[in-house]
Structure formats: C-alpha cells, structure tokens
Design an enzyme around this catalytic site. Sequence first.
Site, PDB file in Angstrom:
ATOM      1  N   GLU A 134       1.242  -1.449   0.167  1.00 15.34           N
ATOM      2  CA  GLU A 134       0.555  -0.424   0.339  1.00 15.34           C
ATOM      3  C   GLU A 134       0.820   0.962   0.083  1.00 15.34           C
ATOM      4  OE1 GLU A 134      -3.754   2.206   2.514  1.00 15.34           O
ATOM      5  OE2 GLU A 134      -3.009   0.405   3.468  1.00 15.34           O
ATOM      6  N   HIS A 146      -0.733   7.728   5.763  1.00 10.08           N
ATOM      7  CA  HIS A 146       1.216   7.217   5.148  1.00 10.08           C
ATOM      8  C   HIS A 146       2.395   8.389   5.262  1.00 10.08           C
ATOM      9  CE1 HIS A 146      -0.239   3.996   2.941  1.00 10.08           C
ATOM     10  NE2 HIS A 146      -1.623   4.363   3.822  1.00 10.08           N
ATOM     11  N   HIS A 198      -6.149   6.038  -1.747  1.00  9.45           N
ATOM     12  CA  HIS A 198      -5.222   7.647  -1.285  1.00  9.45           C
ATOM     13  C   HIS A 198      -4.742   8.102  -2.505  1.00  9.45           C
ATOM     14  CE1 HIS A 198      -4.318   6.801   2.980  1.00  9.45           C
ATOM     15  NE2 HIS A 198      -4.150   4.837   2.683  1.00  9.45           N
ATOM     16  N   ARG A 230     -22.230  16.753  -9.656  1.00  5.93           N
ATOM     17  CA  ARG A 230     -21.103  17.138 -10.176  1.00  5.93           C
ATOM     18  C   ARG A 230     -20.036  17.194 -10.823  1.00  5.93           C
ATOM     19  NH1 ARG A 230     -24.423  21.355  -8.978  1.00  5.93           N
ATOM     20  NH2 ARG A 230     -23.415  22.166  -8.574  1.00  5.93           N
ATOM     21  N   ASP A 251     -16.785  -1.006  10.610  1.00  7.08           N
ATOM     22  CA  ASP A 251     -15.978  -0.908  12.046  1.00  7.08           C
ATOM     23  C   ASP A 251     -17.020   0.204  12.399  1.00  7.08           C
ATOM     24  OD1 ASP A 251     -14.767   1.170  10.638  1.00  7.08           O
ATOM     25  OD2 ASP A 251     -13.305   1.391  11.616  1.00  7.08           O
ATOM     26  N   HIS A 254     -14.783   4.751  10.463  1.00  2.59           N
ATOM     27  CA  HIS A 254     -14.489   4.590   9.109  1.00  2.59           C
ATOM     28  C   HIS A 254     -15.373   4.914   8.232  1.00  2.59           C
ATOM     29  CE1 HIS A 254     -10.393   2.381   9.930  1.00  2.59           C
ATOM     30  NE2 HIS A 254     -10.064   3.240   8.943  1.00  2.59           N
ATOM     31  N   ASP A 277      -8.030  -3.273   7.500  1.00  2.43           N
ATOM     32  CA  ASP A 277      -6.433  -2.500   7.835  1.00  2.43           C
ATOM     33  C   ASP A 277      -6.302  -2.601   9.360  1.00  2.43           C
ATOM     34  OD1 ASP A 277      -5.139  -0.567   7.053  1.00  2.43           O
ATOM     35  OD2 ASP A 277      -6.608   0.532   7.158  1.00  2.43           O
ATOM     36  N   ALA A 311      -5.849   5.640  11.564  1.00  2.90           N
ATOM     37  CA  ALA A 311      -4.043   4.207  11.348  1.00  2.90           C
ATOM     38  C   ALA A 311      -4.744   3.231  11.399  1.00  2.90           C
ATOM     39  CB  ALA A 311      -3.320   5.267  12.219  1.00  2.90           C
ATOM     40  N   GLY A 312      -5.318   3.064   9.884  1.00  2.49           N
ATOM     41  CA  GLY A 312      -5.779   1.678  10.326  1.00  2.49           C
ATOM     42  C   GLY A 312      -7.005   1.757  11.155  1.00  2.49           C
TER      43      GLY A 312
END
Length: 387
Positions: A134, A146, A198, A230, A251, A254, A277, A311-312
């Site tokens: 990833e 990241h 991402h 649009r 979960d 997210h 994740d 973060a995950g």
Amino acid sequence: MPPNPLIALVNGRVLGDHGPREGLAVLVRGKRIVAIVAHDDARLADAKQHDLQGRLLLPGFIDVQVNGGGGLLFNDDPSVETLRGIAEAHRKFGTTGMLPTLITDTAEKMCAALQAVDDAIEQRVPGILGIHVEGPFLANARKGIHNADLFRLPDDDDVEALIAPHKGPVMLTLAPDQVPLPVIARLSGAGVVVVAGHTAADYATTRAALDAGVCGFTHLYNAMTPLASRDPGVVGAALDDPHSWCGLIVDGHHVHPATLRVAIAAKARGKCVLVTDAMPPVGSDQPNYVLNGQTIVMRDGICQSEAGVLAGSGLDMASAVRNAVQMLGLPLAEASRMASSYPAAWIGLDRTHGRIAAGYQADFAVLDDALVVQETWVGGVPYPVHA
C-alpha cells in the site's frame, strides 16, 4: 493412523453456497475438502469424527489488508517470524488467509517485504497467501497516516520487483493521479492486482486507470475524492464500474453504515469485500503502537494519532462479519461471502479458497450463535482460538 486420515466435521450447520444447512458432514483429508455428505453417509464410518456441537461452519475468512496484529507491525520487521505472529493473532478471529500489508516505506523495505512473504509461503506459514503493498505511489493530498516524505513515482526497479515471480498474489495500492497509465497497464498485465487508493484523482482519471488495469479500490470512501453531484470523483467511478472490487472497513468508525449500504446496493453482487486494515492491537492487550515516529492509540476500537488521524483499525474479521449482519442488516450468508469467496476471487484464488466445497482448501471458521469464533481450521488443521 495413516498420515492423512479422513476427518469428518459433524453436527454443525454448514454454510455452503445456499446458506446454512443442518444434517451435513464435511469430509477432509489432508489440506483439502473431500466431500460434503449427509449425516448418515457410509463414509463417515471410516472417518475420525469432530463434533461441531451444533455451531456454524463457515469458510475461513480472507483478509486482503492486514498491517499488523498480535502487537506486531509488518513495516517494523518484514520477516517470516513477524508474519507468523501476525497470522497467529488473526486466526483467533477466523482469518485463515491474508495479504500482509506493507504501508508506504522505502524501496529496500518493499523488497524485504516481498521476500519475507515469499519465504513464509515457501515455509508454509499458515494463513499467508500473498502480499499487499500500500504505497509509496500515493497522493499527498489524500495521504492519511502514510509518510508523505516517502511518496514517489515507481521506477523500473520498483516495477521489476513487483512483477517478478512470487509465491502468491501481489496487490498494489497506488494513486491513479500519480502513476502513468502505461505503468498501470504493465503492472496489471504482469499479474499484479492493481487497486486505487490514497488518491486525489477525478472521475475521468480513475475511469482511465480502470481501463488500463486497475481492478479495485482500497478502503472505499476513505482517502479518496468523494461522490458529488457534478464531480463523481473516485468514489463515483468505483460505484459506477460493474467489474471492480471495493474493500469496505465495517467498523462503524471509518464509514457510516448508511454510506456502506449505498455502496453494497450500487455494486454488483460479489464486488464488495470486507477488510480490516488491522493494526498491531488486534489480538494483543497493548493498545498503543508507533507508526512513522507517531504514537498511535486505540480507544473504543479506533486507532488514531494524537492529531486525530485514523491509522488503520482495531477491527478483526469476525467483528467485520458480525457488524455486516448487525449494523448493515446483511444476511449471514452474504456477510460470510464478503469475507471469504469474494476476496478469494479478487486475488485470483477462488478455485481453491473461500468456499466449503469438494476440492477446496479445508479452511474453516466455527462460530457460535453470537457469531463469535470458537475454532479456526487452516489447511485441515484446527488451531485454538482461546488462551
């Protein structure tokens, strides 16, 4: 006793292609399912019987996005021992196959991770199917947690490392607005499972990437341009495309449940896949870990940096299935497929994994009525799930 005795899993509710059924037994020899038979079939007399005590027998879960577990992070030490520990942690939750996921890192770390997964598969570490890389070919505007300092464009050495012969599937998350279409086409043409994530791409750029070989989307909705009236964005391209897969983190943190239901309704059946994740706290009593020099804390199942960046997750696959049923209102059979046969199809293993059927790998998750895992079988071998 012969080296590969016939084992019969009896007295369970077997979740086959048409929902859970009673009165069946699953015959296993070695790593494979031999047959699904009636409870009074003559072959049971020659088998060692394993009583499921009326519980649900589901295909083992396949998770294509696992960053860590058991207190371990793949990026910290891309080794066979790390992979062994992560897989063991996730087996407690019914995961029988996974793609360990390397988050954005250096070229050297990527090569080490590719080699570690090849070595783990060669050594038959239970549960390791392939790898998910990833990054680092991502967009700064949608970086998430990241490390953008490590973002870059893929060079020839990167491409060669990814398309070289590997022991299992290689999934690569990249940003279509950053990576040229010929590179996407070359990676996809060589068998890499290329997915978008991402990314700050617009609809047209994403559509072109799909035509070039992108086949799916990493954690749909998160870290990508949203759907607007649009400006359909990446999400609009994902929902509009009938052929691509979408990973969903169910979960409750997210993505809103209603938003997830929209995606499931929009996509063709079989194209929405449950992913975790997952980060090191899954299967561990330690809620904190360090990522890119930042301390990440898990509270109430939410993994966040001090700045509040996700973060995950602290999600496991059993909870993802349970949430899909209880939070999204899906039938158990469909939630189970989203955690087994659909991800197997995404990574090209649907002829051997993800179903309870003759000839398939004997990977099972045994659940009670509360959908809590009681047993996990990988390759015909039962593993304890309780300490």
